[in-house]
Structure formats: structure tokens, C-alpha cells
Design an enzyme around this catalytic site. Structure first.
Site, PDB file in Angstrom:
ATOM      1  N   HIS A 150     -59.794  30.310  24.726  1.00 19.60           N
ATOM      2  CA  HIS A 150     -58.348  30.174  24.563  1.00 19.60           C
ATOM      3  C   HIS A 150     -57.644  30.249  25.915  1.00 19.60           C
ATOM      4  O   HIS A 150     -56.769  29.433  26.220  1.00 19.60           O
ATOM      5  CB  HIS A 150     -57.838  31.276  23.625  1.00 19.60           C
ATOM      6  CG  HIS A 150     -56.355  31.402  23.588  1.00 19.60           C
ATOM      7  ND1 HIS A 150     -55.573  30.717  22.686  1.00 19.60           N
ATOM      8  CD2 HIS A 150     -55.504  32.150  24.345  1.00 19.60           C
ATOM      9  CE1 HIS A 150     -54.302  31.023  22.894  1.00 19.60           C
ATOM     10  NE2 HIS A 150     -54.237  31.890  23.890  1.00 19.60           N
ATOM     11  N   GLU A 151     -58.021  31.220  26.737  1.00 19.61           N
ATOM     12  CA  GLU A 151     -57.387  31.379  28.042  1.00 19.61           C
ATOM     13  C   GLU A 151     -57.717  30.204  28.954  1.00 19.61           C
ATOM     14  O   GLU A 151     -56.854  29.728  29.695  1.00 19.61           O
ATOM     15  CB  GLU A 151     -57.835  32.700  28.683  1.00 19.61           C
ATOM     16  CG  GLU A 151     -57.435  33.949  27.913  1.00 19.61           C
ATOM     17  CD  GLU A 151     -55.934  34.065  27.692  1.00 19.61           C
ATOM     18  OE1 GLU A 151     -55.164  33.611  28.572  1.00 19.61           O
ATOM     19  OE2 GLU A 151     -55.523  34.587  26.642  1.00 19.61           O
TER      20      GLU A 151
ATOM     21  N   HIS B 281     -55.401  27.327  28.165  1.00 21.85           N
ATOM     22  CA  HIS B 281     -54.074  27.349  28.787  1.00 21.85           C
ATOM     23  C   HIS B 281     -54.108  26.706  30.170  1.00 21.85           C
ATOM     24  O   HIS B 281     -53.149  26.030  30.579  1.00 21.85           O
ATOM     25  CB  HIS B 281     -53.567  28.786  28.901  1.00 21.85           C
ATOM     26  CG  HIS B 281     -52.994  29.338  27.630  1.00 21.85           C
ATOM     27  ND1 HIS B 281     -52.038  28.676  26.889  1.00 21.85           N
ATOM     28  CD2 HIS B 281     -53.226  30.517  26.977  1.00 21.85           C
ATOM     29  CE1 HIS B 281     -51.709  29.404  25.831  1.00 21.85           C
ATOM     30  NE2 HIS B 281     -52.414  30.520  25.853  1.00 21.85           N
TER      31      HIS B 281
ATOM     32  N   GLU C 154     -49.711  27.991  22.254  1.00 22.50           N
ATOM     33  CA  GLU C 154     -50.723  28.922  21.754  1.00 22.50           C
ATOM     34  C   GLU C 154     -51.654  28.208  20.762  1.00 22.50           C
ATOM     35  O   GLU C 154     -52.877  28.362  20.827  1.00 22.50           O
ATOM     36  CB  GLU C 154     -50.056  30.125  21.074  1.00 22.50           C
ATOM     37  CG  GLU C 154     -49.299  31.049  22.009  1.00 22.50           C
ATOM     38  CD  GLU C 154     -50.204  31.853  22.931  1.00 22.50           C
ATOM     39  OE1 GLU C 154     -51.423  31.595  22.980  1.00 22.50           O
ATOM     40  OE2 GLU C 154     -49.685  32.742  23.611  1.00 22.50           O
TER      41      GLU C 154
END
Length: 250
Positions: free
Chosen positions: A130-131, A134, A189
Site C-alpha cells: 500500500h505504501e 502511494h 487510499e
């Protein structure tokens, strides 16, 4: 870890409605930095990320290579890969009870031991994915542009004589904090969640860890980092991944 939102009209108001109170030379320098913030080059972003990551590392307790957390993260990282958009990833563990993880545009990925204590390897992999998302999707660069512009506004407020505060010294610590604490929009997100799902799929890793990771985060009380925010709520994020898993079985 509070979000900082930049509104152009507000920034202009700060610059021009209070111009009588500050040195004009300092205002012009700060204003120039604000303009540059919207057009930071990839090289600028990497340079600022290098500075911010070094700043954070210098103030944190990093797990040595032989530490159990470092060995565990090395194992997890091998499954995820070693690059973000062609940029080599540098993984490290911060020894702290805080539940957090983040990534910067220079490939700096940091995972907190508190998060590793809370989660399984599959769950940690999902959070890191997920990070990384980004960064890969450009969200981190946009957050940096905002943080840099905010630092420019504060330069304007602190201008005195011919010198305005610079990011390289007085602003670096706060700038670094704003990057680590950056909160993203609901769509960002969700996009990062889906990026992680796709990355795990591509790397032939278990995706169910994303679901249980969000379920665990949903049980935590508050938290300022985007992974703990309610936009969207962790429970809804888990449901999104469950729906993607279910769709594959049809």
C-alpha cells in the site's frame, strides 16, 4: 501527525494581505519557492526525499542487520521486489512501539516494529504494498509539493531582513514530519489499496493479508497516519479487498 492542506487563495492571502509586516525581499524568495512547489522535478523530489529520509533515520532507532525485525523484513521484502518505478528500494525497521509504515519517492521504505508485532508477514507485505502504491501512483510526490509549499508560506511568515528561513535547515524537521504523517484522499487510499492487491497478485503472494491487516487497524483507537484514518474506514477498505477476492472466484 496532522494533515496540512494548501489552499491557493489562503496562501495568496498570507503573502499579500500581510505584506506590510514583512521584508519584501524575503517575501519574494518565499513566494518563488511556493511557485516552484507546483513544478518540482523528479530530481528535486528525490533530493528532498533523500534529505527527509536521512533526517528521520537520524532521529530513529534502526534495527541492525542481525536483529530479528530486520531479518523478518528482509524476508518479506524479497517477496515484494526491490524497485518502485525503477527506483531501488531501501528497507529498514524503526524500533518503536508505534504502528506505522511509510515510503518516499527515493525508495526509502520504513516499517515500525510496532506494526510488525501486530501483524503477520502477509499483513505486513500488504501494508508495505500500500505504501509503495502511494509512491508509484504519484501520491507521495503531490504530498511533497504541498509540504514544500507550506514550508514556503512559513518562510514568508518568518522573513526578516534579506534572509528567509530555508528548508535545508530550520524547516527540514517539520518538512520530514509532514511527509511521514501525510494523509491522502479517499480515492488515493483506495487506489493504493488496489495497487497493493495487484502487486501481491503479480508477485504470487497471499492477498488475504490485506483484509486482515485492515481489520486489525480498524480495531485500533484513532491514529494520525493515513493507514489509520477513517477516509475510507479500515473496515470498508477490508471489504473492498474481500470483494476483489470474491470476484476472482466467479
Amino acid at each position: 501527525m496532522s494533515p496540512r492542506h494548501l489552499i491557493p487563495a489562503l496562501l495568496a492571502g498570507l503573502f499579500f494581505s500581510q505584506i506590510h509586516a514583512f521584508d519584501l525581499g524575503g517575501m519574494v524568495k518565499a513566494g518563488s519557492k511556493a511557485v516552484q512547489a507546483a513544478t518540482l522535478s523528479d530530481a528535486d523530489v528525490k533530493s528532498l526525499s533523500d534529505q527527509a529520509c536521512a533526517q528521520s533515520d537520524g532521529e530513529s532507532k534502526i534495527a541492525p542487520a542481525k536483529d530479528k525485525y530486520a531479518k523478518r523484513l528482509e524476508k518479506i521484502a524479497k517477496g515484494l521486489g526491490s524497485e518502485i518505478n525503477g527506483q531501488a528500494i531501501n528497507y529498514k525497521v524503526y524500533l518503536t512501539s508505534e504502528v506505522n509504515a511509510w515510503a518516499m519517492a527515493n525508495g526509502c521504505v520504513r516499517v515500525y516494529s510496532g506494526l510488525m508485532d501486530l501483524m503477520t508477514d502477509d499483513e505486513v507485505a500488504g501494508v508495505i504494498g500500500h505504501e509503495i502504491g502511494h509512491v508509484a501512483l504519484g501520491h507521495t510526490k503531490k504530498a511533497m509539493q504541498t509540504a514544500y509549499a507550506v514550508s514556503a508560506a512559513r518562510d514568508a511568515a518568518s522573513s526578516s531582513g534579506t534572509r528567509a528561513a530555508t528548508l535545508a535547515d530550520s524547516q527540514l524537521g517539520e518538512f520530514t514530519e509532514s511527509l511521514i504523517n501525510a494523509q491522502f484522499s479517499q480515492s488515493q487510499e483506495t487506489d493504493a489499496d488496489n495497487y497493493s492487491f495487484d502487486l501481491l497478485t503479480q508477485r504470487k503472494l497471499k492477498r488475504e493479508g490485506l483484509v486482515t491487516a485492515f481489520q486489525k487497524l480498524a480495531q485500533l483507537d484513532g491514529g494520525d497516519h493515513s493507514m489509520l484514518s477513517s477516509h475510507p474506514a479500515s473496515a470498508d477498505r477490508a471489504k473492498n479487498i474481500e470483494q476483489r477476492l470474491a470476484a476472482e472466484k466467479k
